[in-house]
Design an enzyme around this catalytic site. Structure first.
Site, PDB file in Angstrom:
ATOM      1  N   SER A 138       0.822  -1.202   0.103  1.00 30.62           N
ATOM      2  CA  SER A 138       0.055   0.007   0.196  1.00 30.62           C
ATOM      3  C   SER A 138       0.823   1.218  -0.040  1.00 30.62           C
ATOM      4  O   SER A 138       2.100   1.104   0.357  1.00 30.62           O
ATOM      5  CB  SER A 138      -0.789  -0.144   1.341  1.00 30.62           C
ATOM      6  OG  SER A 138      -1.464   1.330   1.305  1.00 30.62           O
ATOM      7  N   TYR A 151      -2.373  -0.633  10.605  1.00 30.49           N
ATOM      8  CA  TYR A 151      -2.589  -0.703   8.833  1.00 30.49           C
ATOM      9  C   TYR A 151      -1.299  -0.430   8.185  1.00 30.49           C
ATOM     10  O   TYR A 151      -0.724  -1.042   7.491  1.00 30.49           O
ATOM     11  CB  TYR A 151      -3.650  -0.426   8.281  1.00 30.49           C
ATOM     12  CG  TYR A 151      -3.769  -0.439   7.020  1.00 30.49           C
ATOM     13  CD1 TYR A 151      -4.305  -1.599   6.238  1.00 30.49           C
ATOM     14  CD2 TYR A 151      -3.539   0.585   6.011  1.00 30.49           C
ATOM     15  CE1 TYR A 151      -4.441  -2.035   4.968  1.00 30.49           C
ATOM     16  CE2 TYR A 151      -3.378   0.201   4.604  1.00 30.49           C
ATOM     17  CZ  TYR A 151      -3.922  -1.004   4.076  1.00 30.49           C
ATOM     18  OH  TYR A 151      -4.129  -0.991   2.761  1.00 30.49           O
TER      19      TYR A 151
END
Length: 254
Positions: A138, A151
């Site tokens: 990501s 995250y």
């Protein structure tokens, strides 16, 4: 690299970005697409088969949080079926900073364990043929969304782990790179929350900014696979594909 007649194993190939990427992959005339996912989706499998009936598509239920030994057992079954695996895509991910242990287990530990398991078959030190690993990270892996530090931290770990894999390629015969999507319109983004609720509107706020569709992301995802650049850190953002240059601030000297 041409994907024609290749055998691809795709972990979480039925999710938002995953399913759109699977659609793009079957258009490349693979020989086999083996999808490992926690939840079966017969309608999606049927759709993929209809897109290109020449591609053999197989589904196996798989939870990335299982022990390495269970993953190795599943991979043994898959190798018996398809004989060779050319590419492994590690795509499982959740965005839920309320579930700290599960976020790390799915986003990072599960990816490491799946990679460890397939090295048992691929590692050239064991007589294996080598292989290619594509790990989904990501953009938060190199610039965190600070309201979702769990995250973001898990994705930073993916980038570092994959960079290490790439440097180990001369030893193992296994090459690796990451694809790192920016904010993409999926259910993952709509549902996620912040750590300790430091920003109750984090999902809503992110979607106020420019985003990309999962289809745009998928198209660039497959382009990155075809480019097949060991050690690459690809940014897939706003419909573009861009290599990221990682700045080295320290050298272990070994």
């Amino acid at each position: 690299m041409s994907l024609t007649n290749k055998n691809v194993v795709f972990v979480a190939g039925l999710g938002g970005i995953g399913l759109d990427t699977s659609r793009e992959l079957v258009k490349r005339n693979l020989k086999n697409l083996v999808i490992l996912d926690r939840i079966d989706n017969p309608a999606a499998i049927a759709e993929l088969k209809a897109i290109n009936p020449k591609v053999t598509i197989t589904f196996y239920p798989y939870d990335v949080t299982v022990p390495v030994a269970e993953t190795t057992k599943l991979l043994k079954t898959i190798f018996a079926q398809v004989k060779t695996i050319d590419v492994l895509i590690n795509g499982a991910g959740i965005l839920d900073d309320h579930q700290i242990e599960r976020t790390i287990a799915v986003n990072y530990t599960g990816l490491v364990n799946t990679t460890t398991a397939i090295l048992d078959f691929w590692d050239k030190r064991k007589g294996g043929p080598g292989g290619i690993i594509c790990n989904i990270g990501s953009v938060t892996g190199f610039n965190a969304i600070y309201q979702v530090p769990v995250y973001s931290g898990s994705k930073a770990a993916v980038v570092n782990f994959t960079s290490s894999l790439a440097k180990l390629a001369p030893i193992t015969g296994v090459t690796a790179y990451t694809v790192n999507p920016g904010i993409t319109k999926t259910t993952l983004v709509h549902k996620f929350n912040s750590w300790l609720d430091v920003e109750p509107r984090v999902a809503e706020k992110l979607l106020e900014h420019p985003t990309q569709t999962s289809q745009q992301c998928a198209e660039n995802f497959v382009k990155a696979i075809e480019l097949n650049k060991n050690g690459a850190i690809w940014k897939l953002d706003l419909g573009t594909l861009e290599p990221i240059t990682w700045t080295q601030h320290w050298d272990s000297g070994i």
